[in-house]
Scaffold this motif. Structure first.
Motif, short mmCIF file in Angstrom:
data_model
loop_
_atom_site.label_atom_id
_atom_site.label_comp_id
_atom_site.label_asym_id
_atom_site.label_seq_id
_atom_site.Cartn_x
_atom_site.Cartn_y
_atom_site.Cartn_z
N PHE A 162 -9.29 -9.60 -9.08
CA PHE A 162 -10.30 -9.48 -8.03
C PHE A 162 -9.84 -10.23 -6.78
N VAL A 163 -10.02 -9.59 -5.63
CA VAL A 163 -9.63 -10.18 -4.35
C VAL A 163 -10.86 -10.16 -3.45
N PHE A 164 -11.29 -11.31 -2.99
CA PHE A 164 -12.49 -11.41 -2.16
C PHE A 164 -12.15 -11.88 -0.75
N THR A 165 -10.93 -11.65 -0.32
CA THR A 165 -10.56 -12.03 1.04
C THR A 165 -11.19 -11.07 2.05
N SER A 166 -11.27 -11.54 3.30
CA SER A 166 -11.96 -10.75 4.33
C SER A 166 -11.29 -9.41 4.61
N SER A 167 -10.01 -9.30 4.39
CA SER A 167 -9.30 -8.04 4.69
C SER A 167 -9.65 -6.92 3.72
N TYR A 168 -10.14 -7.26 2.54
CA TYR A 168 -10.48 -6.26 1.55
C TYR A 168 -11.98 -6.15 1.30
N LEU A 169 -12.71 -7.19 1.59
CA LEU A 169 -14.12 -7.24 1.19
C LEU A 169 -14.95 -6.17 1.89
N SER A 170 -14.76 -5.99 3.20
CA SER A 170 -15.56 -5.01 3.94
C SER A 170 -15.29 -3.59 3.43
N THR A 171 -14.02 -3.28 3.18
CA THR A 171 -13.68 -1.96 2.65
C THR A 171 -14.28 -1.74 1.27
N ALA A 172 -14.22 -2.78 0.44
CA ALA A 172 -14.77 -2.67 -0.91
C ALA A 172 -16.28 -2.47 -0.88
N LEU B 173 -14.76 4.38 -11.65
CA LEU B 173 -16.20 4.43 -11.44
C LEU B 173 -16.77 5.55 -12.30
N THR B 174 -17.78 5.24 -13.07
CA THR B 174 -18.31 6.24 -13.99
C THR B 174 -19.80 6.37 -13.84
N THR B 175 -20.31 7.53 -14.22
CA THR B 175 -21.74 7.83 -14.18
C THR B 175 -22.05 8.80 -15.32
N GLY B 176 -23.12 9.54 -15.20
CA GLY B 176 -23.43 10.54 -16.20
C GLY B 176 -22.99 11.91 -15.73
N GLY C 151 -18.01 0.81 -2.17
CA GLY C 151 -18.91 0.62 -3.30
C GLY C 151 -20.31 1.14 -3.04
N VAL C 152 -20.82 0.94 -1.83
CA VAL C 152 -22.17 1.42 -1.50
C VAL C 152 -22.23 2.94 -1.56
N VAL C 153 -21.26 3.59 -0.90
CA VAL C 153 -21.24 5.07 -0.88
C VAL C 153 -21.05 5.62 -2.29
N ALA C 154 -20.05 5.09 -3.00
CA ALA C 154 -19.79 5.58 -4.36
C ALA C 154 -20.96 5.30 -5.28
N GLY C 155 -21.61 4.14 -5.12
CA GLY C 155 -22.76 3.82 -5.97
C GLY C 155 -23.92 4.75 -5.75
N ALA D 149 -28.55 0.70 -16.34
CA ALA D 149 -27.50 1.03 -17.31
C ALA D 149 -26.21 1.42 -16.61
N ILE D 150 -26.30 2.26 -15.56
CA ILE D 150 -25.10 2.69 -14.84
C ILE D 150 -24.44 1.50 -14.14
N GLY D 151 -25.26 0.62 -13.54
CA GLY D 151 -24.71 -0.56 -12.87
C GLY D 151 -24.01 -1.49 -13.83
N THR D 152 -24.66 -1.78 -14.97
CA THR D 152 -24.04 -2.66 -15.97
C THR D 152 -22.74 -2.06 -16.50
#
Length: 443
Positions: free
Chosen positions: A103-113, A166-169, A117-121, A151-154
């Motif tokens: 896991f990388v939480f630096t500023s260069s990757y965090l905004s993209t992630a 990333l998985t769903t139903g 993540g929001v769109v994919a979620g 359940a999907i989030g967990t």
């Protein structure tokens, strides 16, 4: 995962498949077509047998696994992979290693992630809940959207610790699971154990599994979910629901599950807006030998009340429908006056608004009633209200509209309002004809 696997799990929409089929038509092989059609016919035949004889349900349940085994043996024995039949090929053994330290939480990757993540979620949740509700409707059980999201989030949080996608139903996997006869969530646990055991020990056995067999399994599962009888039922019962169903179906077929969901929601919202902006109003008449008043279209035997127009408003009154209701009430009054004039009957004296279905009203609705009151006053017609709700009465009191109309012209039932109007007509017009008196006695 190989490119072939990605094509199987994410085939795209129908338009893309048609374009790819046209582009790669020169690479078609009759051997693959025969093999795929044969196994598709086998899967559909086993399902038909299970439906006709419920005791043989296990035949349809084991058909997908049987197809994989038979297809692999057939390709291995005939060396069909050398004649254009595509197979899965070599699969990497073992499980994904833990990725806690990646896991990388630096500023260069965090905004993209976060953006990704929001769109994919949102897309994953929309697809998973939509698919879950589709199967819930099909099998007549209830699904809790909140529990599905948890359940999907967990599942994705745990999976991200092991380099999982990333998985769903997904619709295809759910359809295959349903077609195999699974009833509870325990099937997913067994499936996970089976996949883990397969990845650890059995991956070499799938080297000769033909891709057309996997495609046939998915196609058979999808065909089992097409319920044309339900579509015909929707057409007979509610044309608008049929349009929603058709829009969602075409969106999924020619675009994606997300587009189909958006189309269905958009049409449903449009329908809701139409209902809100154009509420129904009914002309009420008296059922003979009673004090009951009902819709004249639903009860053709009802009698009109001479000199009185009774209208029912069947929705809350908001800014969205206030203008429409004002025009609609004015049109009812014009039509009734024209009818009375042509029939040579008593002029219209009272308009009764039956408001039991008006659960709420806003300031635009109150302004609409005030305009209707002014219109009826100019025509020499008295406005009467019957059975407004408690919340509606409270707002009408605060706006002084009750004082304007007069408390004596607000009644509990339509029968009481008609009786009061009847009394006023008789006391104000003592020279009424015997025919009119007889009509009032019938009321």
């Amino acid at each position: 995962m190989s490119n072939a696997d990605i094509q199987i799990t994410k085939p795209g929409n129908t338009a893309e498949l048609i374009e790819k089929s046209r582009r790669y038509s020169s690479t078609w092989r009759w051997e693959s077509a025969v093999l795929g059609i044969g196994f598709l016919f086998f899967l559909l035949s086993t399902r038909s047998v299970s439906k006709r004889r419920p005791k043989l349900f296990w035949i349809s349940a084991v058909a997908p696994l049987t197809s994989v085994i038979l297809g692999s043996l057939l390709v291995y024995l005939t060396h069909a992979e050398k004649h254009g039949v595509q197979v899965i090929g070599s699969l990497k053994k073992g499980l994904n290693p833990p990725s806690f330290g990646d896991f990388v939480f630096t500023s260069s990757y965090l905004s993209t992630a976060v953006k990704t993540g929001v769109v994919a979620g949102i897309i994953a949740l929309a697809e998973g809940i939509a698919v879950g509700r589709s199967f819930a409707m099909y099998k007549h059980y209830h699904i809790d959207g909140n529990k599905e999201m948890v359940a999907i989030g967990t599942m994705n949080i745990v999976g991200s610790c092991f380099s999982c996608y990333l998985t769903t139903g997904p619709f295809s996997r759910s359809a295959v699971n349903f077609n195999a006869g699974c009833k509870t969530a325990m099937s997913n646990v067994i499936m996970a154990i089976a996949v883990m055991f397969t990845l650890l020990f059995l991956t070499p056995l799938f080297h000769y599994t033909p891709l057309v067999v996997l495609s046939a399994i998915i196609m058979a599962a999808m065909l089992g979910l097409i319920d044309y009888e339900a579509a015909i039922h929707l057409w007979k019962v509610d044309k608008f629901d049929f349009v929603v169903c058709t829009g969602a179906f075409l969106g999924v077929v020619f675009a994606s599950v997300e587009i189909g969901l958006v189309i269905a929601v958009a049409i449903s919202v449009l329908r809701l807006l139409l209902f809100i902006s154009r509420p129904r109003t009914f002309l009420l008449g008296n059922i003979p030998n009673s004090t009951i008043y009902r819709n004249v279209e639903q009860y053709p035997t009802t009698n009109s009340v001479p000199g009185i127009l009774i209208l029912e408003i069947d929705a809350p009154i908001y800014f969205a429908n206030a203008s429409y209701l004002r025009e609609r009430i004015s049109r009812w009054i014009d039509d009734e006056e024209d009818r009375l004039k042509s029939a040579g009957e008593t002029n219209l004296q009272y308009v009764i608004l039956y408001m039991s279905a008006v659960g709420n009203i806003d300031t635009s609705g109150i302004s609409m009633l005030e305009e209707v009151k002014k219109t009826t006053d100019r025509r020499g017609i008295k406005l009467v209200m019957a059975n407004p709700g408690a919340e509606v009465m409270e707002k009408l009191n605060k706006s002084k509209f009750i004082e304007t109309i007069g408390e004596e012209w607000v009644y509990l039932t339509v029968g009481e309002a008609v009786e009061a109007c009847h009394y006023k007509l008789h006391t104000c017009k003592p020279d009424s004809t015997n025919e009119e008196l007889q009509m009032w006695n019938n009321v």
